[in-house]
Motif scaffolding. Sequence first.
Motif, PDB file in Angstrom:
ATOM      1  N   GLN A   1      21.352   0.128 -34.113  1.00  0.00           N
ATOM      2  CA  GLN A   1      20.814   0.821 -32.932  1.00  0.00           C
ATOM      3  C   GLN A   1      20.389  -0.155 -31.852  1.00  0.00           C
ATOM      4  O   GLN A   1      20.942  -0.135 -30.747  1.00  0.00           O
ATOM      5  N   ALA A   2      19.435  -1.040 -32.154  1.00  0.00           N
ATOM      6  CA  ALA A   2      18.991  -1.992 -31.127  1.00  0.00           C
ATOM      7  C   ALA A   2      20.135  -2.898 -30.691  1.00  0.00           C
ATOM      8  O   ALA A   2      20.285  -3.208 -29.504  1.00  0.00           O
ATOM      9  N   GLY A   3      20.972  -3.306 -31.653  1.00  0.00           N
ATOM     10  CA  GLY A   3      22.098  -4.169 -31.314  1.00  0.00           C
ATOM     11  C   GLY A   3      23.091  -3.485 -30.402  1.00  0.00           C
ATOM     12  O   GLY A   3      23.579  -4.078 -29.431  1.00  0.00           O
ATOM     13  N   VAL A   4      23.387  -2.209 -30.713  1.00  0.00           N
ATOM     14  CA  VAL A   4      24.322  -1.451 -29.875  1.00  0.00           C
ATOM     15  C   VAL A   4      23.737  -1.242 -28.487  1.00  0.00           C
ATOM     16  O   VAL A   4      24.431  -1.392 -27.474  1.00  0.00           O
ATOM     17  N   MET A   5      22.441  -0.918 -28.425  1.00  0.00           N
ATOM     18  CA  MET A   5      21.800  -0.691 -27.131  1.00  0.00           C
ATOM     19  C   MET A   5      21.747  -1.984 -26.315  1.00  0.00           C
ATOM     20  O   MET A   5      21.934  -1.972 -25.092  1.00  0.00           O
ATOM     21  N   PHE A   6      21.502  -3.115 -26.982  1.00  0.00           N
ATOM     22  CA  PHE A   6      21.482  -4.393 -26.276  1.00  0.00           C
ATOM     23  C   PHE A   6      22.858  -4.712 -25.711  1.00  0.00           C
ATOM     24  O   PHE A   6      22.995  -5.112 -24.554  1.00  0.00           O
ATOM     25  N   ALA A   7      23.884  -4.527 -26.542  1.00  0.00           N
ATOM     26  CA  ALA A   7      25.248  -4.786 -26.073  1.00  0.00           C
ATOM     27  C   ALA A   7      25.614  -3.868 -24.919  1.00  0.00           C
ATOM     28  O   ALA A   7      26.239  -4.290 -23.936  1.00  0.00           O
ATOM     29  N   ALA A   8      25.196  -2.598 -25.020  1.00  0.00           N
ATOM     30  CA  ALA A   8      25.472  -1.641 -23.946  1.00  0.00           C
ATOM     31  C   ALA A   8      24.755  -2.036 -22.665  1.00  0.00           C
ATOM     32  O   ALA A   8      25.278  -1.849 -21.551  1.00  0.00           O
ATOM     33  N   THR A   9      23.556  -2.617 -22.813  1.00  0.00           N
ATOM     34  CA  THR A   9      22.805  -3.083 -21.639  1.00  0.00           C
ATOM     35  C   THR A   9      23.555  -4.208 -20.933  1.00  0.00           C
ATOM     36  O   THR A   9      23.755  -4.175 -19.715  1.00  0.00           O
ATOM     37  N   VAL A  10      23.981  -5.206 -21.700  1.00  0.00           N
ATOM     38  CA  VAL A  10      24.692  -6.348 -21.113  1.00  0.00           C
ATOM     39  C   VAL A  10      25.959  -5.886 -20.405  1.00  0.00           C
ATOM     40  O   VAL A  10      26.228  -6.253 -19.247  1.00  0.00           O
TER      41      VAL A  10
END
Length: 418
Positions: free
Chosen positions: A102-111
């Motif tokens: 979750q956090a990893g996917v959201m971080f990647a989506a942010t970048v």
Amino acid sequence: MIPAAAKPWIGNDAVVFGLLMAILALVFYTSSLNNRFFKRLYTILPPLLLCYFIPGLLNSMGVIDGKNSALYSVSSNYLLPACLVLFTLSLNLPELWKLRKQAGVMFAATVISVMLGGVFAVYTVGLVAPDVVGGEGPNEVWRGLATLAGSWIGGGANQAALYRIFEPSPELFSATIAVDVFVAYGYMALLLFGAGKAEQMNRFFRADNRAVEELTGRMEAYSKANTRVPEVKDLMIMLGLAFGTTGMAHLFGGSIAQWVTAHAPHLDKFSLTSEFFWIILIATVLGIALSATKARQLEGAGASKMGTVLLYVLIASIGMQMDILAILDNPGLFLVGIIWLLFHLVILALVGWLIRAPFFFFAVSSMSNIGGVASASATAAAFHPSLVSMGVILSVCAYAVGTYAGYLCGILMQLVSP
């Protein structure tokens, strides 16, 4: 700006450096006071903004002459790579791996959304108002916006690195800083409002908040086990690693840049002939590598705080080159910034809804990029004080990728610029 023939009131760099440090000390001291006047002042004018703009005001008034000072060159060449090492030193890869779903996917989506948002904003505004995102030479707007991409994907250190790589004019950079601070802090206020309504936001995302509750417990335990009062030994090791790595980056960065210049000069349009590009690349990679060793434990003694001190000295030295009135030259840049963040917001909300991520991951992932360590920490604390470490971890990841992702965003914005 002062006329070219005019001499500044203060021309001695030693005196100017003392003045800049006094300004930084004054800003940080007054921002920590429990005083109604200063609380209101820093609600309107964030400390980061003043650290840029007070030196810029002194430069605009002719008190100092940033253009002909050696302070910026020293700060960018030595302090910037060092602070990147200190920030990436605390990268907690095992903890990040636990949060990958979750956090990893959201971080990647942010970048990705910030990268593409910059390109979308430049292309969209270019269709209706090409003058806003046009320009020539150092005044090509994409150059200034590339530094904004570095700030919104990583932080001030990444922004400073891209400032050296793409070399926008000081006037353009001044306008970009205004967009950075005012648009980003307005966005942060929106996320803090959302943090106060986390339950409603989680219902919107259809999220299960148990992952955040488990994370809260792990972060409390980690903080208690690792935080300590730094000894002189700790401080010397931090500086030794930071500046030793910086020395290695200069040693190899210059050789690589010379080789590329000699054998592939056409790569100049991608800034790959820039010695500074390779210095930053090498310093960041070595910092990430050190995070996999026992050196990561130095974060408990304040490695990122030491990095922040070096970063703010750099920020003040950048600020002393700016012309404050240049902000009024292109107010249309605020429209670019707003479109940019709206694109990011829509994409991140869509991804969060699809994977049912808790709003905490949405807010902290976003601010770890858009706002950096301080803003991400403040946003995480709005959910729970023990989650501040999570804001720091994601911000360190943002520092690690910010220069590269911002560089790619700048190249793409160059391609779509009118």
